[in-house]
Enzyme design. Sequence first.
Site, short mmCIF file in Angstrom:
data_model
loop_
_atom_site.label_atom_id
_atom_site.label_comp_id
_atom_site.label_asym_id
_atom_site.label_seq_id
_atom_site.Cartn_x
_atom_site.Cartn_y
_atom_site.Cartn_z
N CYS A 8 0.87 -1.19 0.00
CA CYS A 8 0.00 0.00 0.00
C CYS A 8 0.90 1.23 0.00
CB CYS A 8 -0.98 -0.03 1.17
SG CYS A 8 -0.20 0.00 2.79
N ARG A 14 -3.47 -0.54 5.32
CA ARG A 14 -4.07 -1.60 4.49
C ARG A 14 -3.19 -2.82 4.31
NH1 ARG A 14 -5.17 2.31 -0.38
NH2 ARG A 14 -3.23 3.14 0.51
N ASP A 123 -8.12 3.90 1.05
CA ASP A 123 -7.21 4.34 2.11
C ASP A 123 -8.03 4.88 3.28
OD1 ASP A 123 -5.26 5.42 3.65
OD2 ASP A 123 -4.30 6.56 2.04
P1 4NP Z 1 -1.81 2.86 4.05
O1 4NP Z 1 -2.40 4.26 4.59
O2 4NP Z 1 -1.23 3.14 2.67
O3 4NP Z 1 -3.00 1.98 4.00
O4 4NP Z 1 -0.76 2.42 5.06
C1 4NP Z 1 -1.60 5.41 4.64
C2 4NP Z 1 -0.86 5.68 5.76
C3 4NP Z 1 -0.08 6.82 5.81
C4 4NP Z 1 -0.04 7.68 4.74
C5 4NP Z 1 -0.78 7.39 3.59
C6 4NP Z 1 -1.56 6.26 3.55
N1 4NP Z 1 0.76 8.85 4.79
O5 4NP Z 1 0.68 9.67 3.85
O6 4NP Z 1 1.47 9.05 5.76
#
Ligand code: 4NP
Length: 164
Positions: A8, A14, A123
């Site tokens: 992800c 995710r 997300d």
């Molecule tokens: P993930 O969610 O891709 O599902 O782990 C996110 C967590 C952090 C960030 C973006 C998406 N971020 O920009 O820090």
Amino acid sequence: MTAVLFVCLGNICRSPAAEAMLRHLALQHQLSLSIQSCGIGGWHIGEAPDERMQQAARARGILMNSRAQQFHVNFFEEFDYILAADKEVLQNLRRQASEPHHHSKLHLMTAFSQHHRGKEVPDPYYFDVVAFEQVLSILEDACEGLLQEITAIKVDGEFATKKT
Ligand code: 4NP
């Protein structure tokens, strides 16, 4: 052993949830798999999964104990299935893939799912608890489908070996 990598953006919501979900289901099905997750970005390297994601998983009896790591091109050789949370992540991985056999390993996380096939795993980072629960519901369906896919290929493989 079949090796599965979930990818992800940040590797704190995710993909670590997908990793924990597949590990949980594989254990139930007594299937031995190598499972990891990572993020396209390196913002959270070394961090535990987001507390909200951990809490939603705990409520389903699933423990998340991974630490965030960033995707590396070596992973194209090390894993059999490389599964992206959404189209943006998939596109990013496709740009990094240099060989045809790398491309053939790339799919969306929902590629084998029964009810959410081809959909993105949204997300949840900027949303509330409902979004985290939705992620787990999608991932449960996606991982069940993935296990069926992997099991079917294993059975086919055994037939192929027995016939020759
Ligand atoms: P993930 O969610 O891709 O599902 O782990 C996110 C967590 C952090 C960030 C973006 C998406 N971020 O920009 O820090």
